[in-house]
Motif scaffolding. Structure first.
Motif, PDB file in Angstrom:
ATOM      1  N   LYS A 240      58.354  25.417  41.483  1.00 32.59           N
ATOM      2  CA  LYS A 240      58.268  25.134  40.049  1.00 32.59           C
ATOM      3  C   LYS A 240      57.149  26.554  39.715  1.00 32.59           C
ATOM      4  N   ILE A 241      56.340  26.971  40.730  1.00 29.76           N
ATOM      5  CA  ILE A 241      55.670  28.018  40.541  1.00 29.76           C
ATOM      6  C   ILE A 241      56.467  29.496  40.063  1.00 29.76           C
ATOM      7  N   SER A 242      56.024  29.753  38.884  1.00 30.04           N
ATOM      8  CA  SER A 242      56.537  30.974  38.559  1.00 30.04           C
ATOM      9  C   SER A 242      56.392  32.450  39.768  1.00 30.04           C
ATOM     10  N   LEU A 243      57.357  33.251  39.712  1.00 32.57           N
ATOM     11  CA  LEU A 243      57.246  34.539  40.588  1.00 32.57           C
ATOM     12  C   LEU A 243      55.757  35.044  40.387  1.00 32.57           C
ATOM     13  N   PRO A 244      55.539  35.322  39.319  1.00 30.68           N
ATOM     14  CA  PRO A 244      54.168  36.032  38.925  1.00 30.68           C
ATOM     15  C   PRO A 244      52.956  35.050  39.648  1.00 30.68           C
ATOM     16  N   GLY A 245      53.028  33.860  39.346  1.00 36.55           N
ATOM     17  CA  GLY A 245      52.079  33.041  40.015  1.00 36.55           C
ATOM     18  C   GLY A 245      52.044  33.097  41.394  1.00 36.55           C
ATOM     19  N   LEU A 246      53.169  33.173  42.225  1.00 35.70           N
ATOM     20  CA  LEU A 246      52.984  33.304  43.668  1.00 35.70           C
ATOM     21  C   LEU A 246      52.442  34.779  43.883  1.00 35.70           C
ATOM     22  N   GLU A 247      52.870  35.899  43.132  1.00 32.75           N
ATOM     23  CA  GLU A 247      52.162  37.150  43.503  1.00 32.75           C
ATOM     24  C   GLU A 247      50.646  37.044  43.291  1.00 32.75           C
ATOM     25  N   ASN A 248      50.223  36.293  42.353  1.00 30.49           N
ATOM     26  CA  ASN A 248      48.847  36.258  42.019  1.00 30.49           C
ATOM     27  C   ASN A 248      48.065  35.520  43.267  1.00 30.49           C
ATOM     28  N   LEU A 249      48.798  34.553  43.704  1.00 33.92           N
ATOM     29  CA  LEU A 249      48.446  33.838  44.644  1.00 33.92           C
ATOM     30  C   LEU A 249      47.974  34.537  46.057  1.00 33.92           C
ATOM     31  N   MET A 250      49.283  35.579  46.406  1.00 31.47           N
ATOM     32  CA  MET A 250      49.168  36.613  47.450  1.00 31.47           C
ATOM     33  C   MET A 250      47.962  37.545  47.177  1.00 31.47           C
ATOM     34  N   ASN A 251      47.793  38.039  45.921  1.00 36.02           N
ATOM     35  CA  ASN A 251      46.749  38.875  45.717  1.00 36.02           C
ATOM     36  C   ASN A 251      45.348  38.401  45.951  1.00 36.02           C
ATOM     37  N   GLN A 252      45.162  36.876  45.706  1.00 31.97           N
ATOM     38  CA  GLN A 252      44.144  36.417  45.927  1.00 31.97           C
ATOM     39  C   GLN A 252      43.744  36.102  47.362  1.00 31.97           C
TER      40      GLN A 252
ATOM     41  N   VAL B  81      49.501  32.731  57.030  1.00 30.08           N
ATOM     42  CA  VAL B  81      49.832  32.137  55.861  1.00 30.08           C
ATOM     43  C   VAL B  81      50.243  33.387  54.554  1.00 30.08           C
ATOM     44  N   MET B  82      49.423  34.502  55.017  1.00 28.68           N
ATOM     45  CA  MET B  82      50.159  35.750  53.913  1.00 28.68           C
ATOM     46  C   MET B  82      51.518  36.073  54.536  1.00 28.68           C
ATOM     47  N   ARG B  83      51.889  36.228  55.731  1.00 24.49           N
ATOM     48  CA  ARG B  83      53.286  36.504  55.930  1.00 24.49           C
ATOM     49  C   ARG B  83      54.202  35.548  55.531  1.00 24.49           C
ATOM     50  N   TRP B  84      54.063  34.253  55.525  1.00 21.54           N
ATOM     51  CA  TRP B  84      54.927  33.282  55.014  1.00 21.54           C
ATOM     52  C   TRP B  84      55.004  33.383  53.677  1.00 21.54           C
ATOM     53  N   LEU B  85      53.960  33.702  52.928  1.00 25.99           N
ATOM     54  CA  LEU B  85      54.189  33.656  51.555  1.00 25.99           C
ATOM     55  C   LEU B  85      54.931  34.966  51.153  1.00 25.99           C
ATOM     56  N   GLU B  86      54.586  36.060  51.690  1.00 24.91           N
ATOM     57  CA  GLU B  86      55.347  37.150  51.391  1.00 24.91           C
ATOM     58  C   GLU B  86      56.660  37.116  51.671  1.00 24.91           C
ATOM     59  N   ALA B  87      57.281  36.577  52.574  1.00 24.09           N
ATOM     60  CA  ALA B  87      58.626  36.312  52.997  1.00 24.09           C
ATOM     61  C   ALA B  87      59.045  35.129  51.908  1.00 24.09           C
ATOM     62  N   TYR B  88      58.457  34.051  51.718  1.00 22.95           N
ATOM     63  CA  TYR B  88      58.999  33.381  50.424  1.00 22.95           C
ATOM     64  C   TYR B  88      58.819  33.801  49.142  1.00 22.95           C
ATOM     65  N   ILE B  89      58.263  35.012  48.727  1.00 23.09           N
ATOM     66  CA  ILE B  89      58.266  35.739  47.520  1.00 23.09           C
ATOM     67  C   ILE B  89      59.503  36.524  47.605  1.00 23.09           C
ATOM     68  N   GLU B  90      59.790  37.350  48.715  1.00 23.98           N
ATOM     69  CA  GLU B  90      60.856  38.399  48.853  1.00 23.98           C
ATOM     70  C   GLU B  90      62.335  37.451  48.677  1.00 23.98           C
ATOM     71  N   LYS B  91      62.351  36.147  49.297  1.00 23.78           N
ATOM     72  CA  LYS B  91      63.308  35.114  49.376  1.00 23.78           C
ATOM     73  C   LYS B  91      63.699  34.987  47.844  1.00 23.78           C
ATOM     74  N   ARG B  92      62.335  34.465  47.092  1.00 22.41           N
ATOM     75  CA  ARG B  92      62.646  33.943  45.707  1.00 22.41           C
ATOM     76  C   ARG B  92      63.231  35.309  44.996  1.00 22.41           C
ATOM     77  N   LYS B  93      62.640  36.525  45.194  1.00 22.03           N
ATOM     78  CA  LYS B  93      63.125  37.599  44.387  1.00 22.03           C
ATOM     79  C   LYS B  93      64.696  37.926  44.719  1.00 22.03           C
ATOM     80  N   LYS B  94      65.089  37.768  45.792  1.00 22.89           N
ATOM     81  CA  LYS B  94      66.360  37.845  46.240  1.00 22.89           C
ATOM     82  C   LYS B  94      67.371  37.301  45.498  1.00 22.89           C
TER      83      LYS B  94
END
Length: 88
Positions: free
Chosen positions: A26-38, A66-79
């Protein structure tokens, strides 16, 4: 009240299903990227802080998982959404 997400990397690493799968979806992609930036900001603060090098290394190692997992999740979502994935 703002909701926050805690990604339980230990459960993920142990092979347990994600408790937050519906919430993450349910979290938007920009929200996930913001979490990654945090997380990146937190990592920088840990590296710049005073303290024992071994404690800082352990904290950074936990955070990197955690950051590797989140980065992979963001990439998967973008794809999945058909967006270009940047390898920066």
């Amino acid at each position: 009240m703002k909701k926050s997400i805690t990604i339980d990397y230990a459960d993920f690493k142990a092979g347990f299903p994600c408790k937050f799968k519906r919430t993450c979806a349910k979290i938007s992609l920009p929200g996930l990227e913001n979490l990654m930036n945090q997380y990146e900001g937190l990592l920088a603060r840990i590296e710049d802080s005073e303290g024992r090098p071994s404690e800082k290394a352990l904290a950074c190692a936990d955070l990197m998982g955690v950051m590797r997992w989140l980065e992979a999740y963001i990439e998967k979502r973008k794809k999945r959404l058909g967006q270009e994935v940047s390898n920066g």
